[in-house]
Design a protein around this motif. Structure first.
Motif, PDB file in Angstrom:
ATOM      1  N   GLN A   1      40.716  58.271  35.720  1.00  0.00           N
ATOM      2  CA  GLN A   1      41.552  58.274  36.905  1.00  0.00           C
ATOM      3  C   GLN A   1      42.363  59.566  36.976  1.00  0.00           C
ATOM      4  OE1 GLN A   1      41.979  56.419  39.513  1.00  0.00           O
ATOM      5  NE2 GLN A   1      40.659  54.692  39.011  1.00  0.00           N
ATOM      6  N   VAL A   2      42.682  59.926  38.187  1.00  0.00           N
ATOM      7  CA  VAL A   2      43.490  61.123  38.443  1.00  0.00           C
ATOM      8  C   VAL A   2      44.781  60.664  39.115  1.00  0.00           C
ATOM      9  CG1 VAL A   2      43.600  63.306  39.672  1.00  0.00           C
ATOM     10  CG2 VAL A   2      41.438  62.551  38.669  1.00  0.00           C
ATOM     11  N   GLN A   3      45.894  61.155  38.615  1.00  0.00           N
ATOM     12  CA  GLN A   3      47.189  60.836  39.203  1.00  0.00           C
ATOM     13  C   GLN A   3      47.747  62.086  39.892  1.00  0.00           C
ATOM     14  OE1 GLN A   3      46.813  60.038  35.623  1.00  0.00           O
ATOM     15  NE2 GLN A   3      45.825  58.200  36.435  1.00  0.00           N
ATOM     16  N   LEU A   4      48.308  61.881  41.089  1.00  0.00           N
ATOM     17  CA  LEU A   4      48.884  62.976  41.858  1.00  0.00           C
ATOM     18  C   LEU A   4      50.310  62.603  42.262  1.00  0.00           C
ATOM     19  CD1 LEU A   4      45.683  62.502  42.812  1.00  0.00           C
ATOM     20  CD2 LEU A   4      46.192  64.540  44.142  1.00  0.00           C
ATOM     21  N   VAL A   5      51.234  63.521  42.066  1.00  0.00           N
ATOM     22  CA  VAL A   5      52.629  63.284  42.416  1.00  0.00           C
ATOM     23  C   VAL A   5      53.143  64.458  43.241  1.00  0.00           C
ATOM     24  CG1 VAL A   5      54.947  62.874  41.569  1.00  0.00           C
ATOM     25  CG2 VAL A   5      52.996  61.926  40.313  1.00  0.00           C
ATOM     26  N   SER A  25      47.370  64.986  37.052  1.00  0.00           N
ATOM     27  CA  SER A  25      47.112  64.666  35.655  1.00  0.00           C
ATOM     28  C   SER A  25      45.974  63.662  35.566  1.00  0.00           C
ATOM     29  CB  SER A  25      48.370  64.086  35.004  1.00  0.00           C
ATOM     30  OG  SER A  25      48.761  62.882  35.641  1.00  0.00           O
ATOM     31  N   GLY A  26      45.437  63.511  34.367  1.00  0.00           N
ATOM     32  CA  GLY A  26      44.432  62.497  34.118  1.00  0.00           C
ATOM     33  C   GLY A  26      43.047  63.033  33.844  1.00  0.00           C
ATOM     34  N   ARG A  27      42.661  64.078  34.558  1.00  0.00           N
ATOM     35  CA  ARG A  27      41.344  64.689  34.350  1.00  0.00           C
ATOM     36  C   ARG A  27      41.503  66.193  34.530  1.00  0.00           C
ATOM     37  NH1 ARG A  27      37.277  60.422  36.798  1.00  0.00           N
ATOM     38  NH2 ARG A  27      37.725  58.719  35.356  1.00  0.00           N
ATOM     39  N   THR A  28      40.406  66.901  34.319  1.00  0.00           N
ATOM     40  CA  THR A  28      40.439  68.356  34.390  1.00  0.00           C
ATOM     41  C   THR A  28      40.689  68.798  35.829  1.00  0.00           C
ATOM     42  OG1 THR A  28      38.905  68.488  32.528  1.00  0.00           O
ATOM     43  CG2 THR A  28      39.194  70.468  33.876  1.00  0.00           C
ATOM     44  N   PHE A  29      41.849  69.390  36.039  1.00  0.00           N
ATOM     45  CA  PHE A  29      42.295  69.746  37.381  1.00  0.00           C
ATOM     46  C   PHE A  29      41.313  70.673  38.083  1.00  0.00           C
ATOM     47  CE2 PHE A  29      45.101  70.393  40.784  1.00  0.00           C
ATOM     48  CZ  PHE A  29      45.369  71.740  40.978  1.00  0.00           C
ATOM     49  N   SER A  30      40.791  71.642  37.371  1.00  0.00           N
ATOM     50  CA  SER A  30      39.923  72.639  38.000  1.00  0.00           C
ATOM     51  C   SER A  30      38.571  72.077  38.417  1.00  0.00           C
ATOM     52  CB  SER A  30      39.724  73.837  37.070  1.00  0.00           C
ATOM     53  OG  SER A  30      39.162  73.417  35.843  1.00  0.00           O
ATOM     54  N   ASN A  31      38.286  70.840  38.064  1.00  0.00           N
ATOM     55  CA  ASN A  31      37.047  70.197  38.500  1.00  0.00           C
ATOM     56  C   ASN A  31      37.120  69.693  39.937  1.00  0.00           C
ATOM     57  OD1 ASN A  31      35.897  70.615  36.018  1.00  0.00           O
ATOM     58  ND2 ASN A  31      35.969  68.479  35.361  1.00  0.00           N
ATOM     59  N   TYR A  32      38.320  69.719  40.526  1.00  0.00           N
ATOM     60  CA  TYR A  32      38.529  69.102  41.830  1.00  0.00           C
ATOM     61  C   TYR A  32      38.958  70.131  42.873  1.00  0.00           C
ATOM     62  CZ  TYR A  32      38.330  64.759  39.256  1.00  0.00           C
ATOM     63  OH  TYR A  32      37.914  63.722  38.457  1.00  0.00           O
ATOM     64  N   ALA A  33      38.366  69.996  44.053  1.00  0.00           N
ATOM     65  CA  ALA A  33      38.927  70.657  45.217  1.00  0.00           C
ATOM     66  C   ALA A  33      40.150  69.863  45.651  1.00  0.00           C
ATOM     67  CB  ALA A  33      37.903  70.716  46.341  1.00  0.00           C
ATOM     68  N   MET A  34      41.127  70.554  46.226  1.00  0.00           N
ATOM     69  CA  MET A  34      42.385  69.908  46.578  1.00  0.00           C
ATOM     70  C   MET A  34      42.687  70.091  48.056  1.00  0.00           C
ATOM     71  SD  MET A  34      43.398  68.630  43.738  1.00  0.00           S
ATOM     72  CE  MET A  34      45.024  68.099  44.285  1.00  0.00           C
ATOM     73  N   GLY A  35      43.315  69.086  48.621  1.00  0.00           N
ATOM     74  CA  GLY A  35      43.672  69.165  50.031  1.00  0.00           C
ATOM     75  C   GLY A  35      45.062  68.624  50.289  1.00  0.00           C
ATOM     76  N   TRP A  36      45.648  69.083  51.395  1.00  0.00           N
ATOM     77  CA  TRP A  36      46.880  68.514  51.920  1.00  0.00           C
ATOM     78  C   TRP A  36      46.579  67.890  53.276  1.00  0.00           C
ATOM     79  CZ3 TRP A  36      51.439  67.859  49.483  1.00  0.00           C
ATOM     80  CH2 TRP A  36      51.706  68.627  48.344  1.00  0.00           C
ATOM     81  N   PHE A  37      47.105  66.702  53.474  1.00  0.00           N
ATOM     82  CA  PHE A  37      46.961  65.985  54.723  1.00  0.00           C
ATOM     83  C   PHE A  37      48.344  65.510  55.163  1.00  0.00           C
ATOM     84  CE2 PHE A  37      42.333  65.536  54.915  1.00  0.00           C
ATOM     85  CZ  PHE A  37      41.987  65.895  53.628  1.00  0.00           C
TER      86      PHE A  37
END
Length: 130
Positions: A1-5, A25-37
């Motif tokens: 799981q990935v946690q976002l704060v 936190s929770g997994r390798t951050f650089s493995n994910y694309a990130m977005g703001w909504f």
């Protein structure tokens, strides 16, 4: 799981600036694309900005282009949204999201809808008002 704060929201006057942060936190951050909504009362959640895995590519909604800047620091597991020249219509709850790092293949365009992201933060309120 990935946690976002998320953090950094608040009340600001029109023309002002805010910087949102999203700690992951929770997994390798650089493995994910990130977005703001963002989601305003009575409206659907809408795309604001996104950044690719390395941070090399960024994408913006037309409504924020030239005013908002998305960035990420893979060493700090954090994505940012710098918001300048804020307008009352920017008032909303802002959410960060992580995706495209696991599970079935999904084609990443940079402007993918909310449904294609896997993990979400709890949101932070941004209010632009005099």
């Amino acid at each position: 799981q990935v946690q976002l704060v998320e953090s950094g929201g608040g009340l600001v006057q029109p023309g002002g600036s805010l910087r949102l942060s999203c700690a992951v936190s929770g997994r390798t951050f650089s493995n994910y694309a990130m977005g703001w909504f963002r989601q305003a009362p009575g409206k659907e959640r809408e795309f604001v900005a996104a950044v690719s895995w390395s941070g090399f590519s960024t994408y913006y909604a037309d409504s924020v282009k030239g005013r908002f800047t998305i960035s990420r620091d893979n060493a700090k597991n954090t994505v940012y949204l710098q918001m300048n020249s804020l307008k009352p219509e920017d008032t909303a709850v802002y959410y960060c999201a992580a995706g495209f790092g696991e599970g079935p293949f999904k084609y990443y365009t940079g402007t993918n809808p909310p449904s294609e992201y896997d993990y979400w933060g709890q949101g932070t309120q941004v209010t632009v008002s005099s």
